[in-house]
Design an enzyme around this catalytic site. Structure first.
Site, PDB file in Angstrom:
ATOM      1  N   GLN A 181       0.685  -1.190   0.030  1.00  0.00           N
ATOM      2  CA  GLN A 181      -0.192  -0.026   0.080  1.00  0.00           C
ATOM      3  C   GLN A 181       0.873   1.259  -0.010  1.00  0.00           C
ATOM      4  O   GLN A 181       0.250   2.409  -0.026  1.00  0.00           O
ATOM      5  CB  GLN A 181      -1.140  -0.112   1.222  1.00  0.00           C
ATOM      6  CG  GLN A 181      -2.228  -0.895   1.112  1.00  0.00           C
ATOM      7  CD  GLN A 181      -3.207  -0.744   0.005  1.00  0.00           C
ATOM      8  OE1 GLN A 181      -3.295   0.612  -0.282  1.00  0.00           O
ATOM      9  NE2 GLN A 181      -3.879  -1.606  -0.498  1.00  0.00           N
ATOM     10  N   THR A 239       6.561 -20.632 -15.559  1.00  0.00           N
ATOM     11  CA  THR A 239       6.641 -19.982 -16.673  1.00  0.00           C
ATOM     12  C   THR A 239       6.319 -18.415 -16.390  1.00  0.00           C
ATOM     13  O   THR A 239       5.271 -18.141 -15.735  1.00  0.00           O
ATOM     14  CB  THR A 239       5.797 -20.317 -17.924  1.00  0.00           C
ATOM     15  OG1 THR A 239       6.064 -21.744 -17.968  1.00  0.00           O
ATOM     16  CG2 THR A 239       6.208 -19.527 -19.137  1.00  0.00           C
ATOM     17  N   CYS A 326     -10.523  -8.601   1.011  1.00  0.00           N
ATOM     18  CA  CYS A 326     -10.342 -10.099   1.463  1.00  0.00           C
ATOM     19  C   CYS A 326     -11.206 -10.479   2.518  1.00  0.00           C
ATOM     20  O   CYS A 326     -11.895 -11.547   2.788  1.00  0.00           O
ATOM     21  CB  CYS A 326      -9.116 -10.411   1.843  1.00  0.00           C
ATOM     22  SG  CYS A 326      -7.942  -9.344   1.093  1.00  0.00           S
TER      23      CYS A 326
END
Ligand code: PLP
Length: 382
Positions: A181, A239, A326
């Site tokens: 943040q 990857t 969340c």
């Protein structure tokens, strides 16, 4: 969605148009696997090397100290889990985390606790700041790692990172700082901050989601978290996400170049919003006023349930959150506000407005008017 007002920038920011343009070729003609030993792969690797150089230079780090991850959560998990396990090999099995860390850190600390580590959850004061004397007292000769964020995502309160880093260094303890943040609101210099590890997340500064950085100071030992490939100097298999990493670097570069102007603008928005609410009673601002980034405003509307407020604001066209994204789907009161000494009831009356560089004065006026209307209506309907 065009006349919706978005005031949830601490949850995520919109992708910047310039950043998108820089990413697009890496989805199409430059699609190579950065580890492939041929021309198509080499083009991808050149882009990754360049992104790593850019991020390193902006953070005042070396390119080989920058590791790309799938986001802030992975970087936080990795720093804490990998750092703690490397410390354990030195006989140190105690870690210190602040009670107001993001769940990416707290849940990792709980996992370490189950594995036998001892964990101190460092309290904060009523203003939402870590107290340095309590930190000093918590350190023992078994302490291997301290994790304290630079800026809290729910209150915007800035933590005394430089002082924490000094204490950690004096006591020979590693210091990991969640800078997710803080990165959108200031240039971060890992040397000036004195951190051993620092995490960033691209989508908090107008870059793509699913991409982050973990800075690990050269010489610091950290166990890898994701095995299965030799990417990221053997420490983070998988990857390489070329378009996202190109986007992250472009977004961070643009962010650093424009941060002081956008901070000024955002501070004016914050001020205007509060000024417009000044005739509303029963409004309390959470978190220390002096040490706060301007983009986050956590307020309590006394007598108004935060879930009802957020729902009604959403219906009226304003996006904001009761807390961190969340946790806001659950009805649990915020662990950050509880750590600051709020009761469950008080915490359930708190909401987070987070402003961004694209918000306009007109939007702020409209959001403030709707806030007053909805707070008043919800209070009357009780
Ligand atoms: C958003 C956030 C994270 C998680 O980052 P993701 O990239 O969304 O996984 C971690 N820490 C803080 C402080 C955050 O605000």
């Amino acid at each position: 969605m065009s006349n919706r007002i978005y005031l949830d920038h601490a949850a995520t920011t919109p992708l910047d148009e310039n950043v998108l343009q820089k990413m697009l070729p890496y989805f199409t003609e430059l699609f190579g696997n950065a580890d492939s030993p041929h021309a198509v792969g080499r083009k991808a690797m050149i882009a990754i090397d360049s992104a790593r150089d850019t991020v390193a230079a902006l953070l005042n780090a070396k390119p080989n100290e920058i590791y790309f991850t799938s986001g802030g959560t992975e970087a936080d998990n990795w720093a804490l889990y990998g750092g703690a396990h490397a410390q354990k090999e030195q006989g140190k099995d105690h870690i210190i985390v602040s009670a107001i860390e993001h769940h990416a850190v707290l849940a990792t600390a709980e996992k370490l606790e189950k594995e036998g580590f001892s964990v101190t959850y460092l309290p904060v004061n009523a203003g939402g700041r870590v107290e340095l004397n309590l930190l000093k007292e918590a350190i023992t000769d078994k302490t291997g790692l301290i994790a304290i964020m630079a800026v809290n995502n729910e209150t915007g309160v800035i933590q005394p990172v430089v002082e924490i880093a000094k204490i950690a260094k004096e006591r020979g303890v590693l210091f990991f700082c969640d800078g997710v943040q803080a990165a959108p609101y200031g240039k971060m210099d890992v040397k000036a901050l004195g951190v051993d590890m620092l995490s960033l997340s691209s989508h908090k500064f107008y870059g793509p989601k699913g991409c982050g950085v973990l800075y690990i100071r050269g010489g610091v030992k950290v166990k890898g978290l994701i095995v299965g490939g030799e990417q990221e100097r053997g420490l983070r298999g998988g990857t390489t996400n070329v378009p996202a990493i190109v986007g992250l670097a472009a977004a961070y570069e643009q962010n650093v170049a424009t941060v002081s102007a956008s901070n000024e603008k955002i501070a004016r928005m914050n001020e205007l919003f509060l000024q417009k609410l000044s005739d509303l009673e029963g409004v309390e601002i959470n978190g220390e006023q002096e040490e706060r980034i301007p983009s986050v405003l956590n307020v309590r509307f006394c007598g108004v349930n935060n879930a009802d407020f957020v729902y009604n604001m959403d219906l009226a066209g304003v996006s904001l959150a009761a807390g961190s994204a969340c946790a806001s789907a659950s009805i649990k009161p915020s662990h950050v506000l509880l750590a600051m000494g709020k009761t469950d009831e008080e915490a359930k009356e708190c909401v987070r407005f987070s402003f961004g560089k694209n918000n306009t004065e007109e939007e702020i006026r409209r959001a403030a008017a709707l806030t007053k209307e909805i707070v008043t209506r919800l209070r009357q309907s009780k």
